[in-house]
Design an enzyme around this catalytic site. Structure first.
Site, short mmCIF file in Angstrom:
data_model
loop_
_atom_site.label_atom_id
_atom_site.label_comp_id
_atom_site.label_asym_id
_atom_site.label_seq_id
_atom_site.Cartn_x
_atom_site.Cartn_y
_atom_site.Cartn_z
N SER A 4 0.83 -1.21 0.00
CA SER A 4 0.00 0.00 0.00
C SER A 4 0.86 1.25 0.00
O SER A 4 0.46 2.28 -0.55
CB SER A 4 -0.97 0.01 1.19
OG SER A 4 -0.27 -0.03 2.42
N GLU A 5 2.06 1.17 0.62
CA GLU A 5 3.03 2.26 0.50
C GLU A 5 4.45 1.73 0.50
O GLU A 5 4.78 0.75 1.19
CB GLU A 5 2.88 3.27 1.65
CG GLU A 5 1.77 4.27 1.44
CD GLU A 5 0.69 4.18 2.50
OE1 GLU A 5 -0.23 4.98 2.47
OE2 GLU A 5 0.78 3.27 3.35
N THR A 6 5.27 2.38 -0.31
CA THR A 6 6.72 2.19 -0.32
C THR A 6 7.35 3.56 -0.17
O THR A 6 6.87 4.54 -0.77
CB THR A 6 7.17 1.54 -1.64
OG1 THR A 6 6.59 0.23 -1.74
CG2 THR A 6 8.69 1.42 -1.71
#
Length: 230
Positions: A51-53
């Site tokens: 969902s996030e990097t």
């Protein structure tokens, strides 16, 4: 000129907002900026698929700059990357007090195994909040029911204690369902002007504290997971 993807970049992975036993939590990909200087960061995040990097600079004087990417868009602020990166840098013996994200400076602290990030509600995405009178109904929701937008579904499980159950669906950000969403927790805390104990997704745990004047703190436990190479 950048290339669309990375050849052999190692992505460190932590799980953010686990329960007390270290289960569940939202995976976060972390990569040093120097390792992907010539890489399209948005394309990299899409390949990683979390969902996030985040892409993190080298810390200096107790602060660090960070960029946050979902598989589809860059975000000015997000909660689980702020908490997860603060914990990871401390684990790397490079602790910081401030994480500079495009939205502004995020103060980070750690107390009794909980890592906290302080942020403003207006830094968060424009979620559509859906309150359920019966929190048990939230478990029956299907991501396919939310083909667009950013939807945070929640209900009280113990209102006097500030306990809620939630799920979040954000196809607009390339995330069919998010396991644990710190930014939405910040926004809901500001809307309700009170601290919360949130169980989200499969069992992730998020804690919040209402500060004042649009500021809130979001915190949780973090554990290291296995790095990946993309």
């Amino acid at each position: 000129m950048t290339v669309p993807e990375s050849d052999g970049a190692q992505i460190e992975v932590v799980r953010v907002f686990t329960d007390q036993a270290g289960r569940f939590g939202n995976p976060l990909g972390i990569v040093r900026h120097a390792a992907v200087a010539g890489v399209d960061h948005q394309a990299l995040a899409a390949r990683v698929g979390y969902s996030e990097t985040v892409v993190v600079d080298d810390p200096a004087d107790g602060r660090v700059r960070m960029r946050i990417y979902t598989p589809a868009v860059e975000l000015p602020f997000a909660g689980h990357p702020s908490v997860g990166t603060a914990w990871w840098l401390s684990d790397q013996r490079q602790p910081v007090h401030i994480i500079d994200v495009p939205a502004g400076p995020v103060e980070v602290t750690s107390t009794d195994g909980i890592t906290w990030a302080r942020a403003r509600a207006e830094w968060t995405p424009d979620f559509e909040f859906h309150e359920f009178e019966d929190a048990a109904e939230i478990a029956t929701l299907d991501p396919g029911d939310f083909p667009e937008g950013k939807h945070y579904c929640w209900g009280w499980t113990n209102e006097p204690r500030g306990a809620i159950r939630s799920r979040m669906f954000a196809p607009a950000m390339g995330v069919a369902e998010d396991e644990a969403t710190g930014a939405a927790a910040v926004r809901l805390t500001a809307l309700l002007t009170r601290g919360l104990k949130i169980t989200q997704g499969e069992g992730s745990q998020i804690f919040t504290e209402w500060d004042s004047d649009g500021w809130a703190r979001v915190g949780g436990r973090v554990v290291a997971d296995h790095p990946i190479v993309v």
